[in-house]
Scaffold this motif. Sequence first.
Motif, short mmCIF file in Angstrom:
data_model
loop_
_atom_site.label_atom_id
_atom_site.label_comp_id
_atom_site.label_asym_id
_atom_site.label_seq_id
_atom_site.Cartn_x
_atom_site.Cartn_y
_atom_site.Cartn_z
N UNK A 110 8.68 -12.74 -11.09
CA UNK A 110 7.90 -13.77 -11.05
C UNK A 110 7.19 -14.14 -9.87
N UNK A 111 6.41 -13.21 -9.26
CA UNK A 111 5.64 -13.27 -8.00
C UNK A 111 4.26 -13.62 -8.36
N UNK A 112 3.75 -14.16 -7.21
CA UNK A 112 2.46 -14.99 -7.63
C UNK A 112 0.96 -14.09 -7.01
N UNK A 113 1.41 -13.29 -6.03
CA UNK A 113 0.21 -12.49 -5.32
C UNK A 113 0.86 -11.28 -4.54
N UNK A 114 -0.03 -10.64 -4.11
CA UNK A 114 0.11 -9.56 -3.15
C UNK A 114 -1.16 -9.66 -2.24
N UNK A 115 -0.78 -9.14 -1.24
CA UNK A 115 -1.80 -8.72 0.09
C UNK A 115 -1.75 -7.26 0.33
N UNK A 116 -2.91 -6.77 0.19
CA UNK A 116 -3.05 -5.30 0.20
C UNK A 116 -3.44 -4.91 1.61
N UNK A 117 -2.66 -4.00 2.26
CA UNK A 117 -2.70 -3.65 3.58
C UNK A 117 -4.08 -3.18 3.99
N UNK A 118 -4.30 -3.67 5.17
CA UNK A 118 -5.83 -3.38 5.82
C UNK A 118 -6.15 -1.82 5.95
N UNK A 119 -5.01 -0.93 5.95
CA UNK A 119 -5.36 0.43 6.00
C UNK A 119 -6.00 0.81 4.71
N UNK A 120 -5.83 0.48 3.51
CA UNK A 120 -6.53 0.51 2.38
C UNK A 120 -7.76 0.10 2.37
N UNK A 121 -8.13 -1.19 2.91
CA UNK A 121 -9.11 -1.86 2.77
C UNK A 121 -10.06 -1.43 3.84
N UNK A 122 -9.84 -0.72 5.05
CA UNK A 122 -10.65 -0.43 6.11
C UNK A 122 -11.77 0.44 5.68
N UNK A 123 -12.90 0.21 5.59
CA UNK A 123 -13.85 1.25 5.33
C UNK A 123 -14.00 1.54 3.97
N UNK A 124 -13.57 0.47 3.04
CA UNK A 124 -13.48 0.57 1.41
C UNK A 124 -15.00 0.97 0.94
N UNK A 125 -15.90 0.13 1.49
CA UNK A 125 -17.51 0.52 1.04
C UNK A 125 -17.88 1.77 0.99
N UNK A 126 -17.34 2.61 1.87
CA UNK A 126 -17.87 4.14 2.16
C UNK A 126 -16.89 4.99 1.57
N UNK A 177 0.88 -1.13 -0.11
CA UNK A 177 0.00 -0.07 0.06
C UNK A 177 0.78 1.26 0.06
N UNK A 178 1.65 1.64 1.23
CA UNK A 178 2.51 2.49 1.14
C UNK A 178 3.45 2.90 0.02
N UNK A 179 4.06 1.88 -0.40
CA UNK A 179 5.01 2.04 -1.47
C UNK A 179 4.76 1.06 -2.70
N UNK A 180 3.50 1.16 -2.89
CA UNK A 180 3.00 0.36 -4.17
C UNK A 180 3.71 0.89 -5.42
N UNK A 181 4.06 2.25 -5.67
CA UNK A 181 4.48 2.61 -6.65
C UNK A 181 5.98 1.91 -7.18
N UNK A 182 6.63 1.14 -6.31
CA UNK A 182 7.79 0.64 -6.36
C UNK A 182 7.52 -0.77 -6.68
N UNK A 183 6.34 -1.20 -6.83
CA UNK A 183 6.19 -2.71 -7.24
C UNK A 183 6.57 -3.18 -8.64
N UNK A 184 6.56 -1.98 -9.55
CA UNK A 184 7.00 -2.18 -10.90
C UNK A 184 8.58 -2.80 -10.99
N UNK A 185 9.28 -2.38 -9.93
CA UNK A 185 10.70 -3.04 -9.81
C UNK A 185 10.86 -4.30 -9.59
#
Length: 639
Positions: free
Chosen positions: A568-584, A555-563
């Motif tokens: 050959x990664x398989x998955x990422x888990x997105x931090x709960x700080x981004x998910x919390x209250x996402x519906x609103x 979440x905080x440093x997602x912009x560096x994921x391009x590096x």
Amino acid sequence: MSLIKQLWIAIAVVTLIALGGSLVVSTLSARHYLEQQLQVKNLDNATSLALSLSQMPKDPVTVELQIAAQFDAGHYRLIRLTSPTGDVVAEREYAGSLDGAPEWFTRLVPIKAHAGVAQVQDGWHQFGTLTLESHKRYAYAALWQGTLQLLGWFVLGGALTGLIGTLIIKHITRPLGRVVEQAEAIGGRRFVTTPEPSTMEFRSVVRAMNTLSERVRTILAEESRRLEQLRRQTQHDEMTGLLNRSQFLNQLDSALARDDAHAAGTLLIARVGDLTGLNQRIGRAQTDRLLHDLAGQFSDFAAGRANWQVGRINGSDFALLAPGEENAPELTAALAKQLHDGLDAHLQDVTVALPVAATAYAAGEARSQVLARADGALAAAEQAGDRGVRVDGGGKAAAPYPDLQSWRAALLSALERDGVRLGAYPVVANDGRLLHEEAPIRLLLDGVWQPAGYFMPRVARLGLMPRFDMAVVHAALHAISGDGRERGINVSAESLCDANFRGELFALLQADAAAAKRLWIEVPEYGALRHLAEFRTLCVALQPLGCRVGIEHVGAHFGELGDLHELGLDYVKIDSAVIRGIDANAGNQAFLRGLCMIVHSLGLMAIAEGVESESETRALPDLGIDGMTGPAVRTPSAA
């Protein structure tokens, strides 16, 4: 089929065609030559024998002896002397077999040479007609040996041609190996580039693939920049650039829910006193500059620290969240000194009130309790003066062990007594399928199974993270072998940097290949980005073993994921700080949708962490999430 095999087949076919044609031509030519030589020999020998007989007495015994002597001295199939009336005067004939060549060869390539015919004279009268035919077995033997030699030379030539061609093809196709590796890398979501080879055909292919990789990389970089702009617009304070109140509180919630080495920490708050009066005294522009510089001081203080977050939680309050930092008094004193020195350097003629307060927090506490303690400490700091500093010890229970050495003894004793157990928290796909179970460590201390947040901060301070992570690996493989369910485990940044841990991990997974294929290994975002070389080594080593490798708390440093696209990664888990209250939260929804698009562009699975409500569960699939975990997520059977 490989190119080398195809080359050998082509050489074999060409050699067979050339051999067949050469054999036909050379055999026919040799046969014609042998037929001519036999015919000349027959004629010469017949003439010579007829001349001898013409000069000899013509009694039957003498003639018979001369013909017999000639037959025995040479290699003849037939010598016959007939009278002018056609009667046989004398005859010798070889009745044996043609053993100079195989029978099938003599039938396939017959040698037809005319017999030699000469007249035998008796004075001025004709005594008879002599017919002489040499034996053909020697001609067949010579023809057969010549054919075998030709065949041998062709086999030898074909083998040498194949070997030389193999070496040449390997040299020419050496760039093809790099082309194949690049194609496999792109298929494995690793967009790498390779040097262009000298071979024109390969060069065009490599150039096209390099262009594809660069294009994908450019697209991802542009999308990351746009998404970073959106994140700053929705999650950051416009004037100071710090996290806004809602996002900072989400980060606090995420920190309180952690179950690792950074489960405990410190929350610090600084308040600019009498902000309205300050506006009137020095003007709005100067006040804004003051707030901006103060935000910069906070950011500088937190720079380089893993997971530390700085936010502006209202007009005059700035907050610092320091996960993993439990020495609140020392941290608060250092921050207060830096802030106060910065204020004095900025405004020498005006005194700005800036009280600083802090409170320690522990894993599992409620946000309201932590904020209440921080507000109480801040009120006490304000009562102490313009530059007051207060620290609330927090609501932590009494420490079970008096010092770090006692902690070390208890922790190592638990490991040695096999006091390790794994938790089980489901990670479920959108269709309800169980992806894997998160397996955080539980440790038996003083007869009670304690969660990771209780003891992992001490494990980190004692430098024992690699040993505990290895214990988790052993426990996870044992659990997988027992029930076959896939498990997800965390590898800390400290273990990632430990070469001994990596070597032991690879050896352990190779020894249990079946269980390794059902293991999900994830590294925290800050650990993967700060130790990229070690993380790359881990990914390269684990890929052939079939393990799933991912990054958590993204979440905080997602912009560096391009590096990381070439790993050959398989998955990422997105931090709960981004998910919390996402519906609103419309801003976070736009950010999450863009983040999932980038993740999917890299071919990765996006998993949401810390899902707490049914409304969040319903909203996440539409935003691009592929799976989720958290208090609101249940296993398919439980659902």
